[in-house]
Design a protein around this motif. Structure first.
Motif, PDB file in Angstrom:
ATOM      1  N   ASP A 144       0.958  -1.209   0.127  1.00 40.13           N
ATOM      2  CA  ASP A 144       0.234  -0.103   0.150  1.00 40.13           C
ATOM      3  C   ASP A 144       0.826   1.415   0.362  1.00 40.13           C
ATOM      4  N   VAL A 145       1.062   2.505  -1.527  1.00 47.75           N
ATOM      5  CA  VAL A 145       2.138   3.326  -1.165  1.00 47.75           C
ATOM      6  C   VAL A 145       1.413   3.783  -0.584  1.00 47.75           C
ATOM      7  N   GLU A 146       0.057   4.190   0.105  1.00 48.06           N
ATOM      8  CA  GLU A 146      -0.504   5.471   0.775  1.00 48.06           C
ATOM      9  C   GLU A 146      -0.114   5.097   2.243  1.00 48.06           C
ATOM     10  N   ALA A 147       0.393   3.599   2.489  1.00 46.54           N
ATOM     11  CA  ALA A 147       0.558   3.665   3.695  1.00 46.54           C
ATOM     12  C   ALA A 147       1.874   4.258   3.793  1.00 46.54           C
ATOM     13  N   ALA A 148       2.434   4.009   3.087  1.00 44.80           N
ATOM     14  CA  ALA A 148       3.758   3.909   2.723  1.00 44.80           C
ATOM     15  C   ALA A 148       4.295   5.574   3.268  1.00 44.80           C
ATOM     16  N   ARG A 149       3.564   6.544   2.579  1.00 43.23           N
ATOM     17  CA  ARG A 149       3.605   8.003   3.040  1.00 43.23           C
ATOM     18  C   ARG A 149       3.125   8.302   3.956  1.00 43.23           C
ATOM     19  N   GLN A 150       2.285   7.726   4.530  1.00 42.41           N
ATOM     20  CA  GLN A 150       2.060   8.263   5.934  1.00 42.41           C
ATOM     21  C   GLN A 150       3.492   8.352   6.255  1.00 42.41           C
ATOM     22  N   LEU A 151       3.828   6.516   6.558  1.00 36.83           N
ATOM     23  CA  LEU A 151       4.645   5.888   7.818  1.00 36.83           C
ATOM     24  C   LEU A 151       5.966   7.629   7.324  1.00 36.83           C
ATOM     25  N   VAL A 152       6.213   8.288   6.115  1.00 39.06           N
ATOM     26  CA  VAL A 152       7.137   8.863   6.209  1.00 39.06           C
ATOM     27  C   VAL A 152       6.466  10.036   6.763  1.00 39.06           C
ATOM     28  N   LEU A 153       5.902  10.357   6.059  1.00 37.90           N
ATOM     29  CA  LEU A 153       5.517  12.264   7.048  1.00 37.90           C
ATOM     30  C   LEU A 153       5.277  12.254   7.642  1.00 37.90           C
TER      31      LEU A 153
END
Length: 285
Positions: free
Chosen positions: A46-55
């Motif tokens: 899930d790319v969106e999950a990765a984005r939230q973890l990074v942000l």
């Protein structure tokens, strides 16, 4: 609360403060949210999950990058490299090990920043082995003053870091060394001599080597090829006048040999030399 916002400010050196303000506004994740997002990333990519973890962890990168401000490199560049480390950490993060992403990511963030500093702090790399890296990032903070280390201080630092005293002294010398421009700077006075003046080897310069090879060709194979284009009498006159091991025959000596005037020998010589020159030009082109 999950991180649904996007980062409003791109990271550039001229808007660094705005970027830092933006990442500090990003809410941190709870452990339950972190585990849920990491699980989505692992199982479903899930790319969106990765984005939230990074942000949610960009502020961690900023905090770590600030601790490396003493190396003369742009803070924005350090943060950018740290962000790369954070993304690598997110990709490898396993929530089932019971460790928070913050603790897991610190190693990856520092590793990327360390690599960037080692590549860019000096033109010549100062630390390549594991022990040299350890010295590079700890020696400054362990020194008690600006003066050179005494043997006792070098021994104490070596013992604490598990390295040899001579390695400590060598790293101190590398850290205190200065890069020198190989070419003159605009601020140099007229009489200043830059290393390029005495390091350059004109004889081995590429164009010089090509020129030398061309000259050697013309003096060897080229000369013989040009002589082969002459008739026997013209070749004998040129060889006798210019290629003899002795002082060379005179026009009158050759005139007597062929039973003609010295002026006629001169005319034959001039014509032969012009023909040879044309042949050599063709070979050189």
């Amino acid at each position: 609360m999950t991180v649904n916002a996007t980062l409003p400010v791109a990271l550039h050196a001229n808007n660094l403060e705005s970027y830092i303000h933006s990442v500090n506004q990003m809410p941190m994740l709870t452990q339950e949210e972190e585990v849920s997002l990491a699980d989505k990333l692992q199982k479903h990519n899930d790319v969106e999950a990765a984005r939230q973890l990074v942000l949610s962890h960009l502020r961690v990168v900023v905090s770590i990058a600030r601790s490396y401000s003493g190396y003369g490199l742009q803070q924005a560049d350090l943060i950018q490299e740290g962000n790369i480390g954070l993304m690598k950490a997110v990709k490898r993060f396993d929530p089932n090990r019971g460790v928070r992403l913050f603790s897991f990511a610190v190693h990856w963030i520092k590793a990327e920043i360390h690599e960037f500093i080692l590549k860019n702090w000096r033109l010549v790399r100062v630390a390549t082995t594991k022990s040299q890296r350890k010295l590079f990032f700890n020696l400054r903070s362990m020194k008690t003053g600006f003066s050179a280390l005494t043997p006792k201080e070098a021994n104490d630092i070596a013992e604490q870091l598990g390295v040899k005293p001579e390695e400590v002294l060598e790293m101190e010398m590398r850290l205190n060394g200065q890069d020198i421009s190989i070419e003159p700077l605009e601020t140099d006075h007229e009489d200043a001599v830059a290393p390029i003046a005495y390091l350059a080897d004109d004889e081995n310069e590429p164009t010089k080597q090509l020129e030398n090879r061309a000259v050697a060709l013309l003096q060897g194979e080229g000369l013989m090829s040009a002589l082969d284009k002459l008739d026997p009498r013209s070749r004998h006159i040129v060889e006798s006048r210019w290629l003899s091991d002795d002082s060379g025959a005179t026009l009158h000596e050759l005139a007597a040999e062929y039973g003609v005037s010295a002026e006629r020998i001169r005319q034959i010589e001039v014509k032969a030399l012009q023909k040879m020159k044309q042949e050599l030009v063709l070979l050189a082109s």
